[in-house]
Structures are given as structure tokens and as C-alpha cells.
Motif scaffolding. Structure first.
Motif, PDB file in Angstrom:
ATOM      1  N   GLY A  20       0.836  -1.198   0.000  1.00 23.73           N
ATOM      2  CA  GLY A  20       0.000   0.000   0.000  1.00 23.73           C
ATOM      3  C   GLY A  20       0.868   1.244   0.000  1.00 23.73           C
ATOM      4  N   SER A  21       0.410   2.301  -0.627  1.00 22.65           N
ATOM      5  CA  SER A  21       1.218   3.521  -0.748  1.00 22.65           C
ATOM      6  C   SER A  21       1.524   4.139   0.606  1.00 22.65           C
ATOM      7  N   VAL A  22       2.560   4.977   0.623  1.00 16.57           N
ATOM      8  CA  VAL A  22       2.909   5.690   1.848  1.00 16.57           C
ATOM      9  C   VAL A  22       1.722   6.506   2.355  1.00 16.57           C
ATOM     10  N   ALA A  23       0.975   7.119   1.428  1.00 15.07           N
ATOM     11  CA  ALA A  23      -0.199   7.903   1.844  1.00 15.07           C
ATOM     12  C   ALA A  23      -1.217   7.017   2.543  1.00 15.07           C
ATOM     13  N   ALA A  24      -1.435   5.809   2.000  1.00 10.78           N
ATOM     14  CA  ALA A  24      -2.388   4.895   2.618  1.00 10.78           C
ATOM     15  C   ALA A  24      -1.877   4.418   3.971  1.00 10.78           C
TER      16      ALA A  24
END
Length: 244
Positions: A135-139
Motif C-alpha cells: 500500500g502507498s505511503v499515503a495509505a
């Protein structure tokens, strides 16, 4: 590792999320449908946003279709979602949608009961904690900010994903993380439910423990010849002469 049990003398623990700290079922049953229902609007309304535009360009590159419009991109995203493909642009766009969903209060993340108390104990003892997830850093940031026990981001020293570190089953990704943290491989412990990821970490000189929780997708498959634990409570970290 001590013969007495899962005891490691390390400076940092790097955490996978799905199947390790948190239930894969929550991601698949709650977060995936949430993102699926919002891909179209995101692409139509915010295609000019730099992060969205970059992800769309990556989808076009990966599908070898430079002229793909928003409808075609959405179709690809949904197909990747069905395959549970760890494609970086998919994770980027999911991260945007989930971050906003968490911020609105639509979503609250999930952690297994044993995880947060153990993370707090390790952090208090001076163990540095990092996250490495597809999952992305933002997520990831949204996940740890909006937990059932409040904002947990103060426990975490850094976040890594397939974009800033690389694919999770490639040893080079773990070398990048070790370099970025400034911690030697032998002082790093990786916790994951996926044997391919554990293999890659170990190949780089890291310690690795497979987390096996009943009901998770990799439970029956097992973690190969890696040490394994059913909960974080089974793992003891020693650092600077103390243990927790």
C-alpha cells in the motif's frame, strides 16, 4: 535468534500490514470496494492533479496503451483489484481515496489486538519501527493515523512502499530500506505473512519472522523455513541490554 524462543537483538522492526498487523479481510472487504466505487470520479474530476496524472501515466505505460482514456484506466484498475495485483499506480490512487475516506471519518483502520500494545512497548524500549507495505505511503500514513486507538504515527520512524523502496519480493528493496534507515541489515527484523517477502529480507542479511494468523490467505501455505509466530506477543526484542 535465541534457542529459547523468538528473541532478537535488533535496533528496528519493519512491519508488513496486511496479514501481519491487520486483517487482510478488512482490506479486501472494506477498503477495496471503497476505492473501486471512487476510481471513476477521481479520474474524471482530478485527472490534472500531479499525483493522479503520474499514476495514470504509469497505468498507460504498464498496459502499453499510451492513449488509454479515463474509462480504460478505470477498467484496468478494477482488473488489477480483482487480481490483487501490487501495481504501484493502483496503490497510489487507492492511497489518495483511502486517505480522504479516513479523513472524512468514513473509514477506521484495523489492527489485531496483540499489535498496538506490543508496538508501544517496543517503541518505549527504544526500538525503531518502520512500515513496508505494498500500500502507498499515503495509505500507510492514513492507516496509522486513523486506528481504533487513535493516531499511532508517533510510533513509526518511517514508511516504505513499492515506489520508494521497490517490489517486496526483491532483495534490493530491503537494501534500499537499510540504507535509508542507516541501520545495518543484521540489526533489522522484518515481520510479514508472505514467504517470498521473508526470503528477500533474509537474502539481504535481515532477520525475518513469518506471522501466521488463522484465516489469513497465507496461513495454510505457511512461511517456509522461516521462524514463525502466531502473534506479536511471541516475539521478544532485546536492544541496549533491555528486552521487551
Amino acid at each position: 535468534m535465541s534457542l529459547a524462543g523468538l528473541t532478537y537483538d535488533v535496533d528496528a522492526v519493519v512491519l508488513d500490514i496486511e496479514g501481519t498487523t491487520s486483517a487482510t479481510g478488512f482490506v479486501v472487504d472494506v477498503l477495496y470496494p471503497y476505492s473501486r466505487s471512487r476510481f471513476g470520479a477521481l479520474l474524471a474530476e482530478r485527472g490534472g492533479d500531479p499525483e493522479v496524472a503520474r499514476a495514470v501515466a504509469q497505468v498507460r505505460e504498464l498496459t502499453d496503451d499510451p492513449e488509454a482514456d479515463a474509462v480504460a484506466v478505470e477498467k484496468t484498475l478494477n482488473a488489477w483489484l480483482d487480481e490483487d495485483r501490487k501495481a504501484t499506480p493502483l496503490k497510489t490512487l487507492q492511497g489518495i481515496i483511502w486517505s480522504e475516506g479516513f479523513a472524512r471519518g468514513d473509514l477506521v483502520s484495523h489492527f489485531y489486538d496483540d499489535v498496538v500494545p506490543r508496538l508501544r512497548a517496543w517503541h518505549t524500549a527504544g526500538v525503531r519501527l518502520y512500515v513496508y507495505s505494498s500500500g502507498s505511503v499515503a495509505a500507510q500514513r492514513a492507516w496509522f493515523t486513523n486506528s481504533p486507538e487513535g493516531d499511532l504515527t508517533s510510533l513509526v520512524s518511517g514508511l516504505y512502499d513499492t515506489e520508494n523502496a521497490g517490489p517486496k519480493q526483491e532483495p534490493e528493496s530491503y537494501r534500499r530500506i537499510a540504507d535509508a534507515t542507516g541501520i545495518g541489515p543484521a540489526r533489522l527484523l522484518f515481520l510479514s505473512d508472505r514467504p517470498g517477502e521473508l526470503d528477500a529480507a533474509r537474502a539481504t542479511g535481515w532477520h525475518a519472522v513469518g506471522i501466521r494468523r488463522p484465516g489469513e490467505p497465507y496461513y495454510e501455505q505457511g512461511v517456509g523455513d522461516h521462524a514463525q509466530a502466531g502473534t506479536f506477543d511471541e516475539i521478544t526484542i532485546t536492544t541496549s541490554g533491555s528486552s521487551t
